[in-house]
Design a protein around this motif. Structure first.
Motif, PDB file in Angstrom:
ATOM      1  N   GLU A  13       0.854  -1.196  -0.036  1.00 46.41           N
ATOM      2  CA  GLU A  13      -0.027   0.170  -0.131  1.00 46.41           C
ATOM      3  C   GLU A  13       0.983   1.256   0.034  1.00 46.41           C
ATOM      4  O   GLU A  13       0.585   2.130  -0.425  1.00 46.41           O
ATOM      5  CB  GLU A  13      -0.869  -0.010   1.202  1.00 46.41           C
ATOM      6  N   GLN A  14       2.062   1.091   0.507  1.00 44.29           N
ATOM      7  CA  GLN A  14       2.853   2.471   0.491  1.00 44.29           C
ATOM      8  C   GLN A  14       3.607   2.638  -0.532  1.00 44.29           C
ATOM      9  O   GLN A  14       3.809   3.569  -1.258  1.00 44.29           O
ATOM     10  CB  GLN A  14       4.050   2.333   1.661  1.00 44.29           C
ATOM     11  N   ASN A  15       4.162   1.609  -1.162  1.00 46.20           N
ATOM     12  CA  ASN A  15       5.227   1.430  -2.388  1.00 46.20           C
ATOM     13  C   ASN A  15       4.093   1.232  -3.881  1.00 46.20           C
ATOM     14  O   ASN A  15       4.741   1.730  -4.745  1.00 46.20           O
ATOM     15  CB  ASN A  15       6.437   0.452  -2.316  1.00 46.20           C
ATOM     16  N   ARG A  16       3.475   0.441  -3.824  1.00 46.19           N
ATOM     17  CA  ARG A  16       2.616  -0.095  -4.841  1.00 46.19           C
ATOM     18  C   ARG A  16       3.449  -0.697  -5.930  1.00 46.19           C
ATOM     19  O   ARG A  16       3.019  -1.971  -6.307  1.00 46.19           O
ATOM     20  CB  ARG A  16       1.982   1.186  -5.513  1.00 46.19           C
ATOM     21  N   VAL A  17       4.655  -0.381  -6.577  1.00 45.46           N
ATOM     22  CA  VAL A  17       5.309  -1.110  -7.332  1.00 45.46           C
ATOM     23  C   VAL A  17       6.618  -1.034  -6.679  1.00 45.46           C
ATOM     24  O   VAL A  17       7.379  -0.273  -6.191  1.00 45.46           O
ATOM     25  CB  VAL A  17       5.372  -0.102  -8.525  1.00 45.46           C
ATOM     26  N   PHE A  18       7.174  -2.487  -7.153  1.00 45.24           N
ATOM     27  CA  PHE A  18       8.511  -2.815  -6.329  1.00 45.24           C
ATOM     28  C   PHE A  18       9.579  -2.705  -7.451  1.00 45.24           C
ATOM     29  O   PHE A  18       9.145  -3.252  -8.508  1.00 45.24           O
ATOM     30  CB  PHE A  18       8.555  -3.903  -5.550  1.00 45.24           C
ATOM     31  N   SER A  19      10.790  -2.729  -7.138  1.00 43.32           N
ATOM     32  CA  SER A  19      12.131  -3.021  -8.174  1.00 43.32           C
ATOM     33  C   SER A  19      12.082  -4.209  -8.282  1.00 43.32           C
ATOM     34  O   SER A  19      11.756  -5.157  -7.449  1.00 43.32           O
ATOM     35  CB  SER A  19      12.946  -2.157  -7.868  1.00 43.32           C
ATOM     36  N   GLU A  20      12.693  -4.659  -9.439  1.00 43.00           N
ATOM     37  CA  GLU A  20      13.092  -6.035  -9.703  1.00 43.00           C
ATOM     38  C   GLU A  20      13.967  -6.566  -8.633  1.00 43.00           C
ATOM     39  O   GLU A  20      13.902  -7.574  -8.142  1.00 43.00           O
ATOM     40  CB  GLU A  20      13.634  -6.278 -11.131  1.00 43.00           C
ATOM     41  N   LYS A  21      14.877  -5.834  -8.115  1.00 43.13           N
ATOM     42  CA  LYS A  21      15.896  -6.119  -7.151  1.00 43.13           C
ATOM     43  C   LYS A  21      14.985  -6.317  -5.925  1.00 43.13           C
ATOM     44  O   LYS A  21      15.349  -7.301  -5.060  1.00 43.13           O
ATOM     45  CB  LYS A  21      16.777  -5.121  -6.806  1.00 43.13           C
ATOM     46  N   GLU A  22      13.892  -5.647  -5.491  1.00 46.19           N
ATOM     47  CA  GLU A  22      13.322  -5.786  -4.331  1.00 46.19           C
ATOM     48  C   GLU A  22      12.531  -7.061  -4.396  1.00 46.19           C
ATOM     49  O   GLU A  22      12.397  -7.825  -3.329  1.00 46.19           O
ATOM     50  CB  GLU A  22      12.460  -4.559  -4.075  1.00 46.19           C
ATOM     51  N   VAL A  23      12.149  -7.557  -5.591  1.00 44.95           N
ATOM     52  CA  VAL A  23      11.057  -8.379  -5.448  1.00 44.95           C
ATOM     53  C   VAL A  23      11.929  -9.749  -5.750  1.00 44.95           C
ATOM     54  O   VAL A  23      11.453 -10.855  -4.820  1.00 44.95           O
ATOM     55  CB  VAL A  23      10.355  -8.300  -6.993  1.00 44.95           C
ATOM     56  N   LEU A  24      13.136  -9.843  -6.211  1.00 48.72           N
ATOM     57  CA  LEU A  24      14.185 -10.827  -6.169  1.00 48.72           C
ATOM     58  C   LEU A  24      14.429 -11.250  -4.614  1.00 48.72           C
ATOM     59  O   LEU A  24      14.630 -12.311  -4.131  1.00 48.72           O
ATOM     60  CB  LEU A  24      15.407 -10.617  -7.025  1.00 48.72           C
ATOM     61  N   THR A  91       4.037  -5.136 -10.817  1.00 50.35           N
ATOM     62  CA  THR A  91       3.252  -4.432 -11.734  1.00 50.35           C
ATOM     63  C   THR A  91       2.398  -3.188 -10.851  1.00 50.35           C
ATOM     64  O   THR A  91       1.942  -2.403 -11.405  1.00 50.35           O
ATOM     65  CB  THR A  91       2.071  -5.165 -12.571  1.00 50.35           C
ATOM     66  N   GLY A  92       2.224  -3.627  -9.670  1.00 50.59           N
ATOM     67  CA  GLY A  92       1.521  -2.611  -8.708  1.00 50.59           C
ATOM     68  C   GLY A  92      -0.078  -2.865  -9.027  1.00 50.59           C
ATOM     69  O   GLY A  92      -0.781  -1.940  -8.583  1.00 50.59           O
ATOM     70  N   CYS A  93      -0.331  -3.874  -9.733  1.00 54.68           N
ATOM     71  CA  CYS A  93      -1.849  -4.201  -9.769  1.00 54.68           C
ATOM     72  C   CYS A  93      -2.155  -5.218  -8.968  1.00 54.68           C
ATOM     73  O   CYS A  93      -1.567  -6.288  -8.715  1.00 54.68           O
ATOM     74  CB  CYS A  93      -2.135  -4.426 -11.418  1.00 54.68           C
ATOM     75  N   GLU A  94      -3.748  -5.188  -8.585  1.00 54.82           N
ATOM     76  CA  GLU A  94      -4.407  -6.012  -8.142  1.00 54.82           C
ATOM     77  C   GLU A  94      -4.378  -7.419  -8.810  1.00 54.82           C
ATOM     78  O   GLU A  94      -4.533  -7.265 -10.071  1.00 54.82           O
ATOM     79  CB  GLU A  94      -5.707  -5.632  -7.435  1.00 54.82           C
ATOM     80  N   PRO A  95      -4.524  -8.632  -8.181  1.00 61.77           N
ATOM     81  CA  PRO A  95      -4.608  -9.833  -8.996  1.00 61.77           C
ATOM     82  C   PRO A  95      -6.003  -9.826 -10.029  1.00 61.77           C
ATOM     83  O   PRO A  95      -5.935 -10.396 -11.198  1.00 61.77           O
ATOM     84  CB  PRO A  95      -4.732 -11.077  -8.207  1.00 61.77           C
ATOM     85  N   GLN A  96      -6.991  -9.349  -9.512  1.00 60.17           N
ATOM     86  CA  GLN A  96      -8.244  -9.157 -10.185  1.00 60.17           C
ATOM     87  C   GLN A  96      -7.979  -8.447 -11.430  1.00 60.17           C
ATOM     88  O   GLN A  96      -8.802  -8.902 -12.372  1.00 60.17           O
ATOM     89  CB  GLN A  96      -9.307  -8.460  -9.335  1.00 60.17           C
ATOM     90  N   LYS A  97      -7.034  -7.626 -11.519  1.00 57.53           N
ATOM     91  CA  LYS A  97      -6.770  -6.651 -12.674  1.00 57.53           C
ATOM     92  C   LYS A  97      -5.896  -7.490 -13.647  1.00 57.53           C
ATOM     93  O   LYS A  97      -5.990  -6.995 -14.682  1.00 57.53           O
ATOM     94  CB  LYS A  97      -6.381  -5.161 -12.591  1.00 57.53           C
ATOM     95  N   LEU A  98      -5.277  -8.397 -13.218  1.00 52.03           N
ATOM     96  CA  LEU A  98      -4.237  -9.176 -14.064  1.00 52.03           C
ATOM     97  C   LEU A  98      -4.762 -10.517 -14.669  1.00 52.03           C
ATOM     98  O   LEU A  98      -4.450 -10.954 -15.443  1.00 52.03           O
ATOM     99  CB  LEU A  98      -3.025  -9.212 -13.155  1.00 52.03           C
TER     100      LEU A  98
END
Length: 108
Positions: A13-24, A91-98
């Motif tokens: 909720e704070q960041n919305r989109v995470f970098s590839e490095k953060e997700v890894l 992506t910063g998108c909720e699963p329902q949108k994806l």
């Protein structure tokens, strides 16, 4: 027990989109936790952003084991949930949108 830190729901909720490095980093830590559980033949079964807490030192912990099971075939549920969460973080998108319910295809 109380864990001082933030759930990934709060972090999302704070960041919305995470970098590839953060997700890894997220993936590596959660996979280590799941490997430990799965080696003991325990499947979490309720892996969500609310059940993953980032402690103040940056390490992750799993919570909410109310649906955990000792059935080996259920491990794929944990891995599928982790994959979906990773896509959501990127992506910063909720699963329902994806996910398209009609075609049953992920669109990202």
């Amino acid at each position: 027990d109380y864990i001082e830190g933030h759930s990934y729901c709060e972090l999302f909720e704070q960041n919305r989109v995470f970098s590839e490095k953060e997700v890894l980093r997220f993936l590596k830590q959660v996979l280590l936790l799941l490997r430990s559980l799965h080696r003991k033949e325990i499947a979490h079964q309720n892996l969500t952003f609310n059940s993953i807490i980032q402690r103040l030192d940056g390490w992750l912990m799993l919570t909410e084991f109310t649906q955990a099971s000792f059935v080996e075939q259920e491990f794929d549920v944990d891995l599928y949930a982790l994959a979906v969460m990773s896509i959501v973080l990127l992506t910063g998108c909720e699963p329902q949108k994806l996910y398209d319910e009609k075609t049953q295809i992920w669109k990202w």
